[in-house]
Design a protein around this motif. Structure first.
Motif, mmCIF file in Angstrom:
data_model
loop_
_atom_site.group_PDB
_atom_site.id
_atom_site.type_symbol
_atom_site.label_atom_id
_atom_site.label_comp_id
_atom_site.label_asym_id
_atom_site.label_seq_id
_atom_site.Cartn_x
_atom_site.Cartn_y
_atom_site.Cartn_z
ATOM 1 N N ILE B 69 0.841 -1.201 0.000
ATOM 2 C CA ILE B 69 0.000 0.000 0.000
ATOM 3 C C ILE B 69 0.875 1.251 0.000
ATOM 4 O O ILE B 69 0.623 2.208 -0.737
ATOM 5 C CB ILE B 69 -0.928 0.001 1.232
ATOM 6 C CG1 ILE B 69 -1.970 -1.101 1.109
ATOM 7 C CG2 ILE B 69 -1.607 1.343 1.391
ATOM 8 C CD1 ILE B 69 -2.829 -1.258 2.336
ATOM 9 N N LEU B 70 1.932 1.232 0.821
ATOM 10 C CA LEU B 70 2.818 2.403 0.877
ATOM 11 C C LEU B 70 3.479 2.650 -0.471
ATOM 12 O O LEU B 70 3.519 3.777 -0.974
ATOM 13 C CB LEU B 70 3.904 2.208 1.939
ATOM 14 C CG LEU B 70 3.480 2.370 3.393
ATOM 15 C CD1 LEU B 70 4.684 2.208 4.310
ATOM 16 C CD2 LEU B 70 2.869 3.744 3.618
ATOM 17 N N ILE B 71 3.985 1.578 -1.070
ATOM 18 C CA ILE B 71 4.701 1.745 -2.341
ATOM 19 C C ILE B 71 3.760 2.254 -3.428
ATOM 20 O O ILE B 71 4.032 3.254 -4.098
ATOM 21 C CB ILE B 71 5.334 0.398 -2.775
ATOM 22 C CG1 ILE B 71 6.389 -0.030 -1.753
ATOM 23 C CG2 ILE B 71 5.951 0.523 -4.159
ATOM 24 C CD1 ILE B 71 6.929 -1.424 -1.972
ATOM 25 N N THR B 72 2.617 1.572 -3.585
ATOM 26 C CA THR B 72 1.701 1.978 -4.649
ATOM 27 C C THR B 72 1.075 3.334 -4.335
ATOM 28 O O THR B 72 0.848 4.148 -5.231
ATOM 29 C CB THR B 72 0.583 0.937 -4.825
ATOM 30 O OG1 THR B 72 0.012 0.650 -3.548
ATOM 31 C CG2 THR B 72 1.109 -0.341 -5.424
ATOM 32 N N GLY B 73 0.825 3.589 -3.051
ATOM 33 C CA GLY B 73 0.218 4.858 -2.668
ATOM 34 C C GLY B 73 1.114 6.030 -3.001
ATOM 35 O O GLY B 73 0.652 7.083 -3.458
ATOM 36 N N VAL B 124 -3.955 -2.268 -7.742
ATOM 37 C CA VAL B 124 -3.150 -2.992 -6.753
ATOM 38 C C VAL B 124 -3.300 -2.319 -5.389
ATOM 39 O O VAL B 124 -3.461 -2.982 -4.358
ATOM 40 C CB VAL B 124 -1.665 -3.030 -7.175
ATOM 41 C CG1 VAL B 124 -0.808 -3.588 -6.053
ATOM 42 C CG2 VAL B 124 -1.498 -3.872 -8.417
ATOM 43 N N HIS B 125 -3.285 -0.988 -5.392
ATOM 44 C CA HIS B 125 -3.430 -0.238 -4.139
ATOM 45 C C HIS B 125 -4.748 -0.605 -3.446
ATOM 46 O O HIS B 125 -4.773 -0.864 -2.244
ATOM 47 C CB HIS B 125 -3.398 1.260 -4.463
ATOM 48 C CG HIS B 125 -3.315 2.160 -3.256
ATOM 49 N ND1 HIS B 125 -2.190 2.253 -2.475
ATOM 50 C CD2 HIS B 125 -4.215 3.017 -2.707
ATOM 51 C CE1 HIS B 125 -2.402 3.127 -1.492
ATOM 52 N NE2 HIS B 125 -3.635 3.604 -1.608
ATOM 53 N N HIS B 126 -5.802 -0.638 -4.228
ATOM 54 C CA HIS B 126 -7.112 -0.910 -3.631
ATOM 55 C C HIS B 126 -7.227 -2.369 -3.177
ATOM 56 O O HIS B 126 -7.698 -2.658 -2.078
ATOM 57 C CB HIS B 126 -8.220 -0.574 -4.638
ATOM 58 C CG HIS B 126 -9.533 -0.256 -3.986
ATOM 59 N ND1 HIS B 126 -10.369 0.727 -4.422
ATOM 60 C CD2 HIS B 126 -10.163 -0.816 -2.923
ATOM 61 C CE1 HIS B 126 -11.446 0.777 -3.646
ATOM 62 N NE2 HIS B 126 -11.353 -0.161 -2.742
ATOM 63 N N TRP B 127 -6.763 -3.287 -4.007
ATOM 64 C CA TRP B 127 -6.794 -4.706 -3.594
ATOM 65 C C TRP B 127 -5.954 -4.901 -2.341
ATOM 66 O O TRP B 127 -6.316 -5.643 -1.430
ATOM 67 C CB TRP B 127 -6.281 -5.621 -4.710
ATOM 68 C CG TRP B 127 -7.281 -5.926 -5.788
ATOM 69 C CD1 TRP B 127 -7.104 -5.715 -7.129
ATOM 70 C CD2 TRP B 127 -8.590 -6.517 -5.658
ATOM 71 N NE1 TRP B 127 -8.223 -6.124 -7.821
ATOM 72 C CE2 TRP B 127 -9.143 -6.617 -6.955
ATOM 73 C CE3 TRP B 127 -9.341 -6.968 -4.574
ATOM 74 C CZ2 TRP B 127 -10.416 -7.149 -7.187
ATOM 75 C CZ3 TRP B 127 -10.602 -7.488 -4.808
ATOM 76 C CH2 TRP B 127 -11.125 -7.575 -6.101
ATOM 77 N N LEU B 289 -1.089 -9.590 -9.529
ATOM 78 C CA LEU B 289 -1.951 -10.394 -10.403
ATOM 79 C C LEU B 289 -3.406 -9.952 -10.275
ATOM 80 O O LEU B 289 -4.114 -9.800 -11.272
ATOM 81 C CB LEU B 289 -1.842 -11.880 -10.030
ATOM 82 C CG LEU B 289 -0.613 -12.598 -10.540
ATOM 83 C CD1 LEU B 289 -0.600 -14.038 -10.045
ATOM 84 C CD2 LEU B 289 -0.582 -12.569 -12.060
ATOM 85 N N MET B 290 -3.824 -9.738 -9.055
ATOM 86 C CA MET B 290 -5.209 -9.316 -8.859
ATOM 87 C C MET B 290 -5.440 -7.955 -9.499
ATOM 88 O O MET B 290 -6.466 -7.725 -10.157
ATOM 89 C CB MET B 290 -5.537 -9.261 -7.366
ATOM 90 C CG MET B 290 -5.734 -10.632 -6.781
ATOM 91 S SD MET B 290 -5.711 -10.638 -5.004
ATOM 92 C CE MET B 290 -7.214 -9.849 -4.673
ATOM 93 N N GLY B 291 -4.497 -7.054 -9.306
ATOM 94 C CA GLY B 291 -4.634 -5.728 -9.906
ATOM 95 C C GLY B 291 -4.651 -5.800 -11.421
ATOM 96 O O GLY B 291 -5.316 -5.009 -12.097
#
Lengths: 268, 550
Positions: B69-73, B124-127, B289-291
């Motif tokens: 989350i930190l990285i993608t955020g 990815v952030h949301h997942w 993968l989910m993202g």
């Protein structure tokens, strides 16, 4: 004996991630398959002259055999079906074309199901009903070109339809077991007719309310949307956060737990 | 040089090449170590022991999703504009072209459609956010059901609890940022809940929103909370949480050689660290993968927020669902429509019990989660340290309470999706709501008793196995003609698991020094009876001895 046990247990630990991968794959395939089904195009309507005597005659025969028990041969209605005076060809085309009519069993709401009649027969029925009592007609092909303004249509949809059908057109619950159906598979002419005739618990959106051009905008928006949903990958039924939440618990966390089991099993 | 002062490692008399041996890595590590003394930390921390059990890795999953989350955020902050200024959309998504929307919505669409990789990172952030809360809660359940919250870990339970609340706050503030129709509806509900608090509600709302709902300030304010205050708090609490994990050492399941005084497992270095590092990438990869494959929060479908349209099937992200469900399941009238209304005006103040009661119930539930360790400690009166994780069956009452809590939460969660359940299972929404209302009351009670019975039955079975072994299915005919089935004794390793557990007895009431029994003690005794009246005692060594000679 202890040595025999070990490798077996190890195998056990390894199997779970594979199983979860298989699960995810099945999930993917199923979602994909369902998606393909939903987007399969409805065939365009054949051209039948609604006003020709032959059409009306054929329609009358069909109506007498399939509909008159409930609606009466002169459309006056009966205890088991409302009068069809003034409903017009549009209502018949919608009700029979989406499989709602002939009504199969008494429920809170006549559900759509695979149509009983082919397209020509539907048009014949529509022609017959319109010949006895005129009403809203089947929309002309020029009204269904999908060249409307999708932006405006989406906004109209959010304001007029989303409270029942959900912003993404995924459908929604109404009171007492009634529901507004999913609109993603509905053909442009049926969308148009639904607005024009207001089936069951849906309000009528006549041409003063939403002009034919605006109806086209709405249809364009719906059709654009059902295509563009794929932007972010599989849409999980367009059900929003609930589907996403179930997905993360079942597949996301499921896969993660399978991995933790695998990681710790190998150390044994 | 006095004995109390620190000494320096530098030895000028040592030959120069001995300090240089080991090549470039040796040199680099010495360079760092001579300046930071890190080797001490590495040695100490590297020798920490972590027991190996899959359920002990769930907290790690939460930690790793937070890192993701930190990285993608961070990536998202480069492009997101937390402004509610009206702009006209002119991006590449056709169906929204020319529409008025806030800069926040526009920049989110920009991230989704124009920034390279933007949509992937957004998803990815949301997942990862969903996984963060989900794994946090699964981790909490593990701690709860194994009793890993007992002394000395009660405070760490509270810290973890705060992390759960913070995680939900992080999620909710983030969910509201794009200023789309769905999240706007969610915000409207929260605003309504705040307004429902008598006297101060409207004041709080004006303070939060800087005026009437929705105003022009809320997205900016939520953004500040979302990227500054809340993440800082989460990080601080994670740090505290981990420091406690290290100082308390990890709990372990009972087993041969595992006592309350030791921890058996693998040291952090090298195996555990390598596994944990690898596991981070597994989690990261899974989220990628989910993202990549699954849409989440397609705001372009929802459109920009506008207070007039409300969509059918409006739901919050799953972790807020229980709150939404509480609102939905609260009857508007006592005794059905037309009965006593739950909202009334008294002396010019509107009281919305239909909002207040859910808020109070949710508050009590959450506080109960936080305080449970203290409640249990008070009831058992157990002041010992516990480092052996319980098997859930060996503490039937706790397990049953946990099951009741899970049932309560689950019913609330399904309450939030009552409309979807209604349409998908073809029942009317009214009967769905009624069913869930009943289940909200009966479900936990039922879950409690069923779970407790199952636990007791399992304990009984364990007892049987320890004393009489497992049925082997081998029938033997004795010389006298009698047939018996041979029972295989359980092996010692297995038996350890089955006999090593705490046994509490119902509290006996005794008068205190003044010769009286205080009310609190009476209450304690009553709860204690509820907890421990039905119980299966662990097999004693005498019983075992007797059984063996049998």
């Amino acid at each position: 004996m202890n040595d025999e046990m070990k490798p077996r247990r190890r195998k056990h630990g390894r199997r779970s991630p594979l199983a979860s991968v298989a699960l995810v794959l099945t999930g993917l395939l199923m979602t994909g398959g369902a998606y393909a089904l939903f987007t399969a195009a409805t065939p365009a309507s054949a051209s039948v002259d609604l006003t020709s005597t032959q059409t009306i005659q054929e329609g009358k025969k069909l109506f007498a055999a399939n509909c008159a028990t409930c609606h009466g041969l002169n459309l006056a209605g009966s205890d088991s079906g409302p009068s069809l005076i003034g409903v017009g060809a549009a209502a018949v085309d919608f009700q029979v074309g989406t499989g709602r009519m002939p009504l199969a069993k008494d429920a809170a709401q006549a559900p759509d199901k695979p149509p009983v009649f082919n397209d020509t027969q539907v048009k014949q029925l529509a022609g017959y009903v319109a010949s006895i009592s005129p009403g809203p007609g089947i929309p002309a092909a020029s009204n269904l070109t999908l060249t409307g303004d999708a932006t405006k249509g989406a906004e109209l949809f959010r304001i007029n339809c989303a409270m029942c059908h959900n912003v993404a057109g995924a459908g929604g619950a109404l009171t007492e077991g009634k529901y507004a159906p999913n609109l993603m598979e509905t053909s442009p002419s049926h969308i148009y007719e639904a607005m024009l005739t207001g089936p069951q618990n849906m309000p009528v959106f006549n041409d003063d309310n939403i002009t034919p051009q605006e109806k086209q905008d709405i249809i364009t928006a719906l059709k654009t949307q059902s295509k563009s949903e794929t932007v972010g990958g599989f849409a999980l039924g367009s059900l929003g956060p609930v589907a996403e939440g179930l997905f993360i618990w079942i597949f996301g966390l499921g896969a993660v737990v399978a991995f933790t089991v695998w990681l710790t099993a190998k150390a044994n | 040089m006095t004995t109390t002062s620190d000494t320096y490692n530098f030895d000028p008399t040592a030959p120069a090449d001995s300090r240089r041996s080991g090549g470039i890595t040796g040199w680099a590590s010495r360079y760092v170590d001579e300046r930071t003394g890190i080797s001490y930390v590495v040695r100490e921390f590297g020798r920490k022991i972590f027991p190996d059990h899959w359920s002990f890795m769930l907290g790690e999953v939460a930690l790793y999703s937070f890192v993701v989350i930190l990285i993608t955020g961070t990536f998202l902050t480069f492009f997101f504009q937390a402004s509610m200024a009206e702009v006209t959309y002119d991006g590449s998504y056709g169906p929204l072209k020319g529409l008025e929307m806030s800069a926040a919505m526009q920049s989110t669409l920009h991230i989704s459609f124009e920034i390279r990789g933007g949509l992937l990172i957004r998803q990815v952030h949301h997942w990862a956010a969903l996984l963060f809360v989900a794994s946090t809660m699964l981790h909490m359940l593990r701690i709860f059901f194994t009793g890993a919250f007992r002394k000395p870990r009660e405070l760490n339970w509270v810290i973890g609890f705060v992390l759960w609340i913070l995680a939900m706050a992080e999620g909710f503030t983030g969910y509201s940022l794009p200023d789309d129709l769905l999240s706007g509806n969610g915000l409207r509900i929260i605003a309504g809940m705040v307004e429902g608090i008598p006297f101060i509600g409207s004041w709080i709302l004006w303070l939060l929103f800087g005026g009437e709902f929705p105003g022009t300030a809320i997205v900016g304010r939520l953004y500040t909370l979302h990227i500054l205050l809340l993440p800082a708090a989460v990080l601080a609490f994670i740090a505290l949480h981990l420091v406690f994990v290290v100082t308390h050492k990890h709990t372990q399941y009972a087993g041969p050689g595992r006592t309350n005084e030791n921890v058996i497992g693998v040291p952090v270095l090298p195996v555990f660290a390598a596994k944990a590092g690898g596991f981070f990438f597994v989690v990261f990869g899974l989220l990628m993968l989910m993202g990549a494959f699954f849409t989440i929060n397609p705001i372009w479908v929802y459109g920009p927020y506008d207070p007039s349209p409300v969509s059918a099937g409006t739901q919050p992200d799953w972790y807020i669902g229980f709150a939404d469900g509480a609102l939905r399941l609260m009857p508007g009238w006592l005794g059905g429509p037309g009965g006593v209304p739950m909202e009334f005006v008294l002396f010019n103040t509107t009281y919305s019990l239909n909002i207040l009661i859910p808020i109070v119930v949710l508050g009590l539930f959450i506080v109960a989660v936080m305080l449970y360790p203290f409640l249990e400690a008070w009831v058992t009166g157990d002041k010992r340290e516990h480092h052996i994780a319980d098997r859930p069956r060996n503490m039937p009452s706790r397990t049953a309470i946990g099951a009741a809590g899970v049932a309560f939460y689950t019913v609330l969660f399904f309450g939030a999706s009552s409309d979807l359940i209604a349409t998908h299972f073809k029942v009317s929404i009214e009967s769905m709501i009624t069913i869930l209302q009943f289940m909200l009351v009966l479900g936990p009670v039922l879950a409690f008793f069923v779970t407790k019975r199952i636990c007791l039955a399992l304990q009984k079975k364990d007892r049987q196995i320890v004393l009489h072994g497992t049925e082997s299915g081998r029938i033997v005919r004795l010389p006298g003609g009698e047939y018996i089935e041979v029972h295989e004794p359980v092996d010692e390793y297995e038996r350890w698991k089955l006999v090593a557990f705490n046994d509490y007895e119902p509290l006996m009431l005794r008068p205190n020094a003044a010769g009286r029994i205080p009310v609190t003690e009476r209450a304690r005794a009553a709860i204690s009876r509820l907890f421990f009246e039905d119980r299966i005692e662990p097999v004693t060594s005498t019983e075992l001895e007797v059984a063996r000679h049998h």
